[in-house]
Enzyme design. Sequence first.
Site, PDB file in Angstrom:
ATOM      1  N   HIS A 207      90.810 -71.762  25.199  1.00  0.00           N
ATOM      2  CA  HIS A 207      91.369 -73.024  25.698  1.00  0.00           C
ATOM      3  C   HIS A 207      92.754 -73.275  25.114  1.00  0.00           C
ATOM      4  CE1 HIS A 207      91.805 -77.225  26.625  1.00  0.00           C
ATOM      5  NE2 HIS A 207      91.975 -77.470  25.344  1.00  0.00           N
ATOM      6  N   ARG A 314      91.389 -74.276  37.974  1.00  0.00           N
ATOM      7  CA  ARG A 314      90.196 -74.297  37.118  1.00  0.00           C
ATOM      8  C   ARG A 314      89.632 -75.718  37.085  1.00  0.00           C
ATOM      9  NH1 ARG A 314      93.526 -70.586  33.692  1.00  0.00           N
ATOM     10  NH2 ARG A 314      92.293 -68.732  33.313  1.00  0.00           N
ATOM     11  N   ARG A 350      88.605 -73.102  42.502  1.00  0.00           N
ATOM     12  CA  ARG A 350      87.429 -72.402  41.976  1.00  0.00           C
ATOM     13  C   ARG A 350      86.381 -73.437  41.592  1.00  0.00           C
ATOM     14  NH1 ARG A 350      87.892 -68.908  36.612  1.00  0.00           N
ATOM     15  NH2 ARG A 350      87.962 -70.971  35.669  1.00  0.00           N
ATOM     16  N   GLU A 449      84.761 -60.536  38.028  1.00  0.00           N
ATOM     17  CA  GLU A 449      85.007 -60.598  36.586  1.00  0.00           C
ATOM     18  C   GLU A 449      83.875 -60.024  35.760  1.00  0.00           C
ATOM     19  OE1 GLU A 449      86.006 -64.644  35.576  1.00  0.00           O
ATOM     20  OE2 GLU A 449      84.495 -65.480  36.903  1.00  0.00           O
ATOM     21  N   ASN A 472      90.392 -61.746  32.450  1.00  0.00           N
ATOM     22  CA  ASN A 472      90.019 -62.340  31.152  1.00  0.00           C
ATOM     23  C   ASN A 472      88.561 -62.005  30.840  1.00  0.00           C
ATOM     24  OD1 ASN A 472      92.502 -63.504  31.299  1.00  0.00           O
ATOM     25  ND2 ASN A 472      91.767 -65.527  31.888  1.00  0.00           N
ATOM     26  N   ASP A 473      87.719 -62.205  31.859  1.00  0.00           N
ATOM     27  CA  ASP A 473      86.307 -61.907  31.657  1.00  0.00           C
ATOM     28  C   ASP A 473      85.980 -60.443  31.936  1.00  0.00           C
ATOM     29  OD1 ASP A 473      84.866 -64.204  30.721  1.00  0.00           O
ATOM     30  OD2 ASP A 473      85.462 -65.193  32.567  1.00  0.00           O
ATOM     31  N   CYS A 520      93.906 -62.988  38.845  1.00  0.00           N
ATOM     32  CA  CYS A 520      94.282 -64.285  38.273  1.00  0.00           C
ATOM     33  C   CYS A 520      93.992 -64.329  36.772  1.00  0.00           C
ATOM     34  CB  CYS A 520      93.591 -65.431  39.002  1.00  0.00           C
ATOM     35  SG  CYS A 520      91.806 -65.362  38.921  1.00  0.00           S
TER      36      CYS A 520
HETATM   37  C1  PEP Z   1      89.275 -64.692  34.217  1.00  0.00           C
HETATM   38  O1  PEP Z   1      88.158 -64.554  33.707  1.00  0.00           O
HETATM   39  O2  PEP Z   1      90.136 -63.790  34.273  1.00  0.00           O
HETATM   40  C2  PEP Z   1      89.676 -65.998  34.764  1.00  0.00           C
HETATM   41  C3  PEP Z   1      90.820 -66.148  35.400  1.00  0.00           C
HETATM   42  O3  PEP Z   1      88.839 -67.034  34.565  1.00  0.00           O
HETATM   43  P1  PEP Z   1      88.769 -67.908  33.217  1.00  0.00           P
HETATM   44  O4  PEP Z   1      89.861 -67.478  32.296  1.00  0.00           O
HETATM   45  O5  PEP Z   1      88.906 -69.323  33.639  1.00  0.00           O
HETATM   46  O6  PEP Z   1      87.417 -67.547  32.716  1.00  0.00           O
HETATM   47 MG    MG Z   2      86.618 -66.011  34.018  1.00  0.00          MG
END
Ligand code: PEP
Ligand code: MG
Length: 603
Positions: A207, A314, A350, A449, A472-473, A520
């Site tokens: 965050h 988000r 999303r 993801e 990211n995930d 993303c």
């Molecule tokens: C991701 O997982 O890449 C993503 C964009 O979602 P978040 O960072 O909100 O989990």
């Molecule tokens: Mg994610």
Amino acid sequence: MLLPGGFPGLGIGVLMRTLAGIPVGSGVVVGRVFVIDEGQPLRAPRREIPPENAPAELERFELARRAAIEELNRLHQTAATEMGDEAAKIFLFHMGALSDRAILNPIRRAIEQDHLGAEFAAVQSIRAIADKFANHPDTTFRSKVSDLHDLGSRLLRHLTGRRPRTMAHLDEHTVIVARDLTPSQTAAFDRSKIVAFATDLGGLTSHTAIVARALGLPAVVGLQDLTRYARDGQTIVVDAERGSVVLDPDQPTLEDAERAGERSRRSWITLHEDVAKPAVTLDGVPIALMGNIEFPDEVESVIHEGGTGVGLYRTEFLYLTSDHEPTEDEHTSAYIDCVKRLKGRPLTIRTVDLGADKYTQGRSETPERNPFLGLRSIRYCLQNTEMFRRQLRSILRASAHGPVKVMFPLVTNIAEFRRAKYYLHEAMEDLDEMGVPYDKDIKTGMMVEVPAAALQAASFAREVDFFSIGTNDLVQYTLAVDRINERVAGLYTPIHPAVLKLIRDVARVGQRADLEVSCCGESAAEPEFAALLIGLGVRTLSVTASSLPRLKRAVRGLDTKRCERIAQKAIRFDSEADAAAYVRDRVRKLVPEVFDGRTAEEP
Ligand code: PEP
Ligand code: MG
């Protein structure tokens, strides 16, 4: 921004200490430390008072309460100007709680009847309420536990007369130092005073990092024990290029930081010259560059920084900053707000991605042993279908006002996607019955993801309208590396052949099925990784607004054929370190201008 000439007379370099962490954003700044320690557990010594002092003690409590409300009021106004009404809402809950008899009466009783000092009375009562909230069956209550702790600390500060840790008392060029930052703390930032922040905890996609990027501030997170060494007023260098901070820098370090800062400032200016130009590669291939947002107000920055739409909204931040579960009207008005600000540009909404890092354990049904493998994202929505349908109706309502797509997070199997679509159709029927207009052909897609989704992309392709790769995930689940655990951050790398293979497969499936494939994840903002994505066939990149100018400059200096060759080679390396070194070397040669003039040899 740099302080010219450093800080004479501040004991520069007496005990210089360098700490390594994870860089977020870009730039090198010098500032003064301001430690936020409100994340610490609430504590006050038990103090008994003579019964005849109770009225005076009550009066003291009352004065502290009023001062806290006034402070919150100021914070609310500044945060609303700085970050918009949505982000500022968090302070309204705090203000409401300080007028709520359910919270105030136990404190007053502890002073009047048990003859306890105001500090202990407040801490004890608020802790008891927070414990009850933590075990409450209703998620709205559970979501307020950390806010109650924040509130307790604020009251305590006013009672003990400690200097309020608010932005109203910040000096120019402040660097916020904290264990980690809560949404209420980040919402309180005064951008005109704060130049960077540095935290013990967190990773690239935590965050704190996401908010830092949204504010366009350089940051270093995951520094582990910075708060142990940092003291208010200390000189600090935050180097978001190298991922380090230096406390009490010596003169050469300070001068080096000034030069690096100047370089990044110059490059910021040149990067912004391209903002209005099209994002087209040297061989004429258009790459759509979009923005990732958490709040509607960020749309302006996306457009200002040259984005052509929002690729990821988000929406869970609506929950994280609200004092109650957002109503259908609140969802709808936030979404319509975005659509209107975008003036015809596309918006991908999303559905809520609550859980794991965006849903503290205090809020979950029962604490989970593996929250990232637990009840999060689409799984959470499919178990809370009333909430889900409310949100889907709101998204549909917004679709009547401009181009909106809906996207489901963390889909792992086809049944989840089908169920999510089933609820979308139910929401459509609800609106049909009410005669509410919406886009009947709304495009429905999913995040890719988790490796399972990437490997099954061909099956999903028969049912989805688009894919958005969430690196990211995807990186965390492919490499089994917790994305927010600074202790394993060194293992977290998107340029890993295993990750690249998954992305290649999804992009291929997308091309064959004529489906849009975007990325993303935060890594898409890094020129090296963007080159790989382009080489693998991804044509839409969605990143934080402040990363857009640099990304556009990179795209305009790349050639898709070259990117393809780089990607094909990178994917064949046995070692991710070799792959990353190769890609870094190649891309730095192709677009040296986006690397602030640093050579490939520099870290
Ligand atoms: C991701 O997982 O890449 C993503 C964009 O979602 P978040 O960072 O909100 O989990
Ligand atoms: Mg994610």
